[in-house]
Motif scaffolding. Structure first.
Motif, PDB file in Angstrom:
ATOM      1  N   VAL A  39     -20.191  36.310 -52.242  1.00 30.03           N
ATOM      2  CA  VAL A  39     -19.885  35.690 -53.540  1.00 30.03           C
ATOM      3  C   VAL A  39     -20.014  34.176 -53.468  1.00 30.03           C
ATOM      4  CG1 VAL A  39     -18.030  35.240 -55.210  1.00 30.03           C
ATOM      5  CG2 VAL A  39     -18.433  37.568 -54.379  1.00 30.03           C
ATOM      6  N   SER A  40     -19.508  33.580 -52.377  1.00 30.43           N
ATOM      7  CA  SER A  40     -19.553  32.118 -52.235  1.00 30.43           C
ATOM      8  C   SER A  40     -20.860  31.622 -51.628  1.00 30.43           C
ATOM      9  CB  SER A  40     -18.389  31.650 -51.368  1.00 30.43           C
ATOM     10  OG  SER A  40     -18.490  32.192 -50.050  1.00 30.43           O
ATOM     11  N   GLN A  41     -21.759  32.563 -51.313  1.00 30.60           N
ATOM     12  CA  GLN A  41     -23.063  32.235 -50.722  1.00 30.60           C
ATOM     13  C   GLN A  41     -22.898  31.435 -49.418  1.00 30.60           C
ATOM     14  OE1 GLN A  41     -25.249  30.250 -53.847  1.00 30.60           O
ATOM     15  NE2 GLN A  41     -25.592  32.138 -54.987  1.00 30.60           N
ATOM     16  N   ALA A  42     -21.885  31.814 -48.636  1.00 28.22           N
ATOM     17  CA  ALA A  42     -21.608  31.122 -47.375  1.00 28.22           C
ATOM     18  C   ALA A  42     -22.167  31.856 -46.172  1.00 28.22           C
ATOM     19  CB  ALA A  42     -20.095  30.951 -47.210  1.00 28.22           C
ATOM     20  N   LEU A  43     -22.804  33.006 -46.415  1.00 29.30           N
ATOM     21  CA  LEU A  43     -23.295  33.815 -45.303  1.00 29.30           C
ATOM     22  C   LEU A  43     -24.576  33.209 -44.724  1.00 29.30           C
ATOM     23  CD1 LEU A  43     -22.875  36.392 -43.650  1.00 29.30           C
ATOM     24  CD2 LEU A  43     -24.323  37.595 -45.304  1.00 29.30           C
ATOM     25  N   ASP A  44     -24.523  32.855 -43.450  1.00 30.25           N
ATOM     26  CA  ASP A  44     -25.700  32.377 -42.744  1.00 30.25           C
ATOM     27  C   ASP A  44     -25.581  32.786 -41.275  1.00 30.25           C
ATOM     28  OD1 ASP A  44     -23.866  30.618 -41.592  1.00 30.25           O
ATOM     29  OD2 ASP A  44     -24.464  28.924 -42.850  1.00 30.25           O
ATOM     30  N   TRP A  45     -26.602  32.474 -40.500  1.00 27.44           N
ATOM     31  CA  TRP A  45     -26.611  32.881 -39.099  1.00 27.44           C
ATOM     32  C   TRP A  45     -25.472  32.242 -38.310  1.00 27.44           C
ATOM     33  CZ3 TRP A  45     -27.284  36.284 -35.728  1.00 27.44           C
ATOM     34  CH2 TRP A  45     -27.358  35.986 -34.371  1.00 27.44           C
ATOM     35  N   HIS A  46     -25.163  30.984 -38.607  1.00 29.27           N
ATOM     36  CA  HIS A  46     -24.079  30.300 -37.899  1.00 29.27           C
ATOM     37  C   HIS A  46     -22.752  31.032 -38.119  1.00 29.27           C
ATOM     38  CE1 HIS A  46     -21.643  27.066 -36.226  1.00 29.27           C
ATOM     39  NE2 HIS A  46     -20.893  27.126 -37.318  1.00 29.27           N
ATOM     40  N   LEU A  47     -22.499  31.453 -39.354  1.00 29.94           N
ATOM     41  CA  LEU A  47     -21.252  32.167 -39.651  1.00 29.94           C
ATOM     42  C   LEU A  47     -21.241  33.538 -38.976  1.00 29.94           C
ATOM     43  CD1 LEU A  47     -18.573  32.484 -41.103  1.00 29.94           C
ATOM     44  CD2 LEU A  47     -19.836  33.269 -43.125  1.00 29.94           C
ATOM     45  N   VAL A  48     -22.364  34.226 -39.008  1.00 33.44           N
ATOM     46  CA  VAL A  48     -22.440  35.534 -38.342  1.00 33.44           C
ATOM     47  C   VAL A  48     -22.129  35.391 -36.851  1.00 33.44           C
ATOM     48  CG1 VAL A  48     -23.983  37.421 -37.692  1.00 33.44           C
ATOM     49  CG2 VAL A  48     -24.066  36.490 -40.011  1.00 33.44           C
ATOM     50  N   LYS A  49     -22.715  34.370 -36.236  1.00 31.83           N
ATOM     51  CA  LYS A  49     -22.473  34.131 -34.815  1.00 31.83           C
ATOM     52  C   LYS A  49     -20.997  33.816 -34.566  1.00 31.83           C
ATOM     53  CE  LYS A  49     -23.965  31.220 -30.942  1.00 31.83           C
ATOM     54  NZ  LYS A  49     -24.837  30.086 -30.524  1.00 31.83           N
ATOM     55  N   GLU A  50     -20.409  32.972 -35.412  1.00 34.79           N
ATOM     56  CA  GLU A  50     -18.993  32.620 -35.256  1.00 34.79           C
ATOM     57  C   GLU A  50     -18.104  33.847 -35.425  1.00 34.79           C
ATOM     58  OE1 GLU A  50     -15.625  29.632 -37.259  1.00 34.79           O
ATOM     59  OE2 GLU A  50     -17.637  29.782 -38.104  1.00 34.79           O
ATOM     60  N   LEU A  52     -18.861  36.893 -34.824  1.00 35.02           N
ATOM     61  CA  LEU A  52     -19.032  37.791 -33.687  1.00 35.02           C
ATOM     62  C   LEU A  52     -18.382  37.251 -32.414  1.00 35.02           C
ATOM     63  CD1 LEU A  52     -22.764  38.849 -34.199  1.00 35.02           C
ATOM     64  CD2 LEU A  52     -20.741  40.291 -34.528  1.00 35.02           C
ATOM     65  N   VAL A  53     -18.413  35.927 -32.253  1.00 34.19           N
ATOM     66  CA  VAL A  53     -17.933  35.305 -31.014  1.00 34.19           C
ATOM     67  C   VAL A  53     -16.448  34.970 -31.072  1.00 34.19           C
ATOM     68  CG1 VAL A  53     -18.156  33.276 -29.531  1.00 34.19           C
ATOM     69  CG2 VAL A  53     -20.207  34.384 -30.442  1.00 34.19           C
ATOM     70  N   HIS A  54     -15.972  34.516 -32.240  1.00 34.22           N
ATOM     71  CA  HIS A  54     -14.592  34.044 -32.367  1.00 34.22           C
ATOM     72  C   HIS A  54     -13.548  35.057 -31.892  1.00 34.22           C
ATOM     73  CE1 HIS A  54     -11.191  32.374 -35.147  1.00 34.22           C
ATOM     74  NE2 HIS A  54     -11.065  31.954 -33.916  1.00 34.22           N
ATOM     75  N   PRO A  55     -13.704  36.352 -32.187  1.00 32.81           N
ATOM     76  CA  PRO A  55     -12.658  37.310 -31.780  1.00 32.81           C
ATOM     77  C   PRO A  55     -12.676  37.692 -30.303  1.00 32.81           C
ATOM     78  CG  PRO A  55     -13.949  38.108 -33.671  1.00 32.81           C
ATOM     79  CD  PRO A  55     -14.709  36.992 -33.056  1.00 32.81           C
TER      80      PRO A  55
END
Length: 357
Positions: A39-50, A52-55
């Motif tokens: 909805v906020s159009q915030a989805l990008d590769w950097h967010l996907v990587k974060e 996946l890695v953050h948890p």
């Protein structure tokens, strides 16, 4: 976009109290997280990587701690029971919550939550007291962990963003946080029933097994807690992974909303708006809100609002998630006690902030 995010926010607030979502909370929050970033159009590769890695670090900590407790469960249980018997029971409860809250800034909030679960499982107190002890201890851990950059992600982000020293938060908000941790410990001592009262309640409860009643009546000889299977430990760790991933996505999805509508508000208003930390990752909120241009008093108000409200609902903080998941505390059970306690603490701290500022 705003209408869509508002609808998602309401769903995240209300649906976890329903039976179907309660049983699948991690999946539900993950879906809401994905929807929010779309909805906020915030989805990008950097967010996907974060996401996946953050948890990963949190998941590994939960997994390792779960395995260690399974392997050394007997000695740990006997040690805890011995300490609890060596001093007045209410004093033990108070000191346990206070010490756990304060050392969480050193051992991390995650490990503190795992210790909390281990101790509560061993003490075998009645269900109402168990929920109250967990909620109050989670408040204490959530507050105490921010005192150093290694305690939890929020403190790491704030210290890094402000380019401050290791003990910055201890010096800045320690005078507010440490008395709060102590207050939650004292409150726990009064809100948790005595060992004898808990034993009587469990003995009369049809759900309580005879082993549990015997464990409370002859606590040195009988330990009734069952060892978790390796499958249960792994499944819980995977759930934590999905949960943290979901919170990462939710935080990123709502960040444009925060930046557009919240950042220019008065700090007193922000203090109360930060109650959304009860359902969103407070580290993400801190990253969006805190700025080096802010005055120390403004930063204090923002941080206190975030860390207090983080204890009001299960998704608000990692200790809440770990403890509620392991001890099978539902969202409604948690919220019934935590929301009034959280609101009362918010009011007390707001008065303190008004007097200081």
């Amino acid at each position: 976009m705003i209408i869509g995010l508002s609808i998602i926010l309401l769903l995240v607030l209300l649906l976890p109290f329903t039976h179907v979502v309660e049983k699948n909370l991690e999946v539900f929050l993950f879906i809401m997280g994905v929807l929010s970033v779309l909805v906020s159009q915030a989805l990008d590769w950097h967010l996907v990587k974060e996401a996946l890695v953050h948890p990963i670090n949190i998941t590994l900590a939960v997994l390792v701690a779960g395995l260690l407790f399974r392997w050394f469960q007997g000695p740990i249980e006997k040690g805890i029971l011995g300490i609890s018997k060596a001093m007045p029971y209410r004093l033990f409860i108070a000191l346990f919550v206070i010490i756990l809250g304060l050392i969480s800034s050193v051992i991390t909030a995650i490990i503190a939550a795992i210790i909390l679960v281990a101790v509560v499982s061993v003490l075998k107190i009645d269900r109402q007291s168990e929920i109250r002890l967990v909620v109050l201890a989670c408040f204490a851990i959530g507050m105490g962990a921010v005192l150093t950059p290694i305690g939890e992600p929020l403190s790491t982000i704030v210290v890094s963003k402000l380019d401050e020293s290791f003990f910055y938060l201890l010096k800045s908000i320690g005078v507010y946080v440490i008395p709060g941790v102590a207050a939650f410990g004292v409150l726990a001592a009064f809100m948790v029933k005595s060992r004898e009262e808990s034993a009587a309640i469990l003995a009369q409860n049809e759900v309580a097994s005879a082993a549990e009643a015997n464990a409370l009546n002859d606590i040195e000889k009988t330990i009734s807690s069952q060892k978790e299977s390796y499958a249960e430990i792994i499944i819980r760790s995977l759930k934590i992974y999905l949960f943290v991933m979901a919170l990462t996505l939710l935080g990123a999805g709502f960040q444009p909303f925060i930046e557009k509508y919240l950042l220019d508000l008065h700090p007193f208003i922000m203090y109360w708006i930060n109650i959304i930390s009860a359902i969103l990752d407070n580290a993400t909120l801190a990253a969006a809100e805190v700025s080096p241009a802010m005055s120390p008093s403004t930063i204090q108000a923002l941080l206190l609002g975030l860390i207090i409200s983080g204890g009001m609902l299960i998704p608000g903080n990692i200790p809440n998630i770990i403890s509620a998941g392991k001890l099978k505390i539902t969202s409604l059970q948690y919220a019934r006690f935590a929301i009034p306690v959280g609101f009362f603490a918010m009011i007390i701290y707001f008065v303190v902030i008004l007097l200081v500022v």
